[in-house]
Design a protein around this motif. Structure first.
Motif, PDB file in Angstrom:
ATOM      1  N   THR A  12       0.829  -1.207   0.000  1.00 57.54           N
ATOM      2  CA  THR A  12       0.000   0.000   0.000  1.00 57.54           C
ATOM      3  C   THR A  12       0.866   1.261   0.000  1.00 57.54           C
ATOM      4  O   THR A  12       0.627   2.206  -0.754  1.00 57.54           O
ATOM      5  CB  THR A  12      -0.929   0.019   1.214  1.00 57.54           C
ATOM      6  OG1 THR A  12      -1.764  -1.138   1.190  1.00 57.54           O
ATOM      7  CG2 THR A  12      -1.802   1.269   1.203  1.00 57.54           C
ATOM      8  N   TRP A  16       1.270   4.118  -3.134  1.00 63.02           N
ATOM      9  CA  TRP A  16       1.115   5.569  -3.065  1.00 63.02           C
ATOM     10  C   TRP A  16       2.399   6.291  -3.479  1.00 63.02           C
ATOM     11  O   TRP A  16       2.361   7.323  -4.171  1.00 63.02           O
ATOM     12  CB  TRP A  16       0.689   5.988  -1.661  1.00 63.02           C
ATOM     13  CG  TRP A  16      -0.745   5.693  -1.377  1.00 63.02           C
ATOM     14  CD1 TRP A  16      -1.254   4.740  -0.545  1.00 63.02           C
ATOM     15  CD2 TRP A  16      -1.868   6.356  -1.958  1.00 63.02           C
ATOM     16  NE1 TRP A  16      -2.618   4.757  -0.552  1.00 63.02           N
ATOM     17  CE2 TRP A  16      -3.042   5.742  -1.412  1.00 63.02           C
ATOM     18  CE3 TRP A  16      -2.038   7.392  -2.877  1.00 63.02           C
ATOM     19  CZ2 TRP A  16      -4.318   6.137  -1.762  1.00 63.02           C
ATOM     20  CZ3 TRP A  16      -3.321   7.791  -3.220  1.00 63.02           C
ATOM     21  CH2 TRP A  16      -4.441   7.171  -2.665  1.00 63.02           C
ATOM     22  N   SER A  70       1.203  -7.518  -7.297  1.00 60.83           N
ATOM     23  CA  SER A  70       0.444  -6.268  -7.195  1.00 60.83           C
ATOM     24  C   SER A  70       0.660  -5.487  -8.490  1.00 60.83           C
ATOM     25  O   SER A  70       1.566  -4.656  -8.598  1.00 60.83           O
ATOM     26  CB  SER A  70       0.903  -5.449  -5.989  1.00 60.83           C
ATOM     27  OG  SER A  70       0.206  -4.228  -5.897  1.00 60.83           O
TER      28      SER A  70
END
Length: 387
Positions: free
Chosen positions: A2, A6, A312
């Motif tokens: 995560t 970002w 991912s």
């Protein structure tokens, strides 16, 4: 993942902004502006500061002496107390013909001056009341027509400073890796378009080849106004522009650096000797530069590899897109240096090297070594003198 997502998205946003909002720094179309043959050819003095340059002078100086100029022009080599016979070599080269040559030695270096600027000041004094001064380094070779082209561009555009970033040598493996990126990073820091815009705060020049009006230099306070500057080319442009002068900077087609950097350590010293001075010896600017280099250049490949490895794909795509924009902006500079397009993917690795060079520059400064060059070590700005 995560956090990395970002950060990678932020890196992509920054790259989009750099590509579109940083003066199109990555384009290489800033070449000599409009040229016009003057009604009267102005007088020119070419000032060449030289300290221990016997290795490169036989290649560079004859190219300067061989310039065919319709008006009055002469060359002044200022031998800055060399230990390798630079002055005598210059005299021998001048005896072969070409533009008139004067070889001089300045008085001992006083406190508060860098060696190159002290030599330039002496050369400017010897030049007297000429119209233009071409300040060019001892490792710079000028192809036929270079001097005429500079004077025509300066006169046609009403410019006070015309500077060209010489094409640096890219023959060894390390030169091919480091040199194009050096110019690319410089242009990113000082976008040429912004620097060339009258009234803009950005001002930059390339010390290897700068044609300046004598009157503009005098209005700016002469060479003495920048006497302690390690990054003298940018300081000169700022001084001229601050006084209302018009400056121009672009890439060269007729000006080449002949200084070889066959070993990586030589390239390292070339960058590290002035990197921390570029940051105004500020710890905060150093920290910001390191974080910026990590975010902009290192995060994209890390995100691509880590995202793909972890499955991912959003992270991988964001990192890959940022890396693609980065590589795309680097391609014009690689083409200018006639390097393969595939080398663009290596820019993150080269940026890592520059990050380490910058940190090393700060470490050397903190150890009291300042900017060491040609046997001299220039102290911290608050100190006096030079050893």
């Amino acid at each position: 993942m995560t956090v990395l997502l970002w950060v990678s998205v932020l890196s992509l946003v920054v790259w989009l902004w750099l590509a579109l909002g940083q003066g199109f720094f990555w384009r290489t179309d800033q070449r000599l502006p409009e040229r016009r043959v003057p009604e009267r050819w102005p007088t020119v003095a070419v000032v060449v500061p030289a300290r221990d340059e016997a290795e490169v002078l036989p290649v560079s100086l004859p190219s300067v002496l061989a310039q065919e100029y319709p008006g009055e022009a002469r060359v002044i080599v200022v031998d800055d107390h060399s230990s390798d016979g630079t002055g005598e070599l210059a005299r021998r080269l001048g005896a072969t013909g070409g533009l008139p040559l004067t070889v001089a030695t300045p008085p001992p270096l006083p406190a508060g001056w860098t060696g190159k600027l002290w030599a330039l000041r002496h050369g400017v004094e010897l030049a007297g009341g000429v119209d233009w001064l071409l300040l060019t380094d001892a490792d710079i070779a000028h192809r036929p027509g270079s001097l005429v082209a500079l004077v025509e561009a300066g006169g046609a555009g009403g410019l006070d400073l015309v500077s060209q970033m010489a094409r640096l040598r890219v023959e060894t493996r390390w030169e091919r890796l480091v040199v194009p990126a050096f110019v690319y990073f410089f242009a990113q820091l000082y976008p040429f378009r912004w620097s060339n815009r009258p009234g803009a705060r950005t001002a930059a020049a390339a010390g290897g080849c700068s044609l300046v009006r004598r009157t503009a230099l005098e209005r700016a306070g002469g060479v003495a106004a920048i006497r302690g500057a390690v990054i003298d080319d940018v300081s000169l442009a700022r001084a001229v522009k601050r006084d209302g002068g018009r400056t121009w900077l672009g890439l060269a087609d007729l000006v080449d650096s002949v200084r070889p950097y066959p070993r990586f350590g030589q390239l390292w010293r070339m960058v590290s000797r002035s990197a921390y001075a570029q940051l105004r010896h500020s710890v905060l600017l150093l920290a910001g530069t390191v974080l910026g280099l990590v975010l902009v250049y290192l995060v994209p490949p890390v995100a691509l590899v880590a995202g793909a490895a972890a499955g991912s794909w959003v992270v991988a795509v964001a990192g890959g897109a940022a890396w693609a924009v980065m590589a795309g902006t680097y391609l014009p500079m690689l083409r200018y240096y006639r390097q393969p397009a595939a080398a663009a993917v290596l820019l993150p690795f080269t940026a890592l090297l520059y990050l380490l060079m910058t940190v090393d520059s700060a470490v050397q400064h903190w150890r009291g070594r300042g900017a060491a060059w040609k046997g001299r070590t220039y102290p911290r700005p608050q100190e006096k003198g030079a050893s």
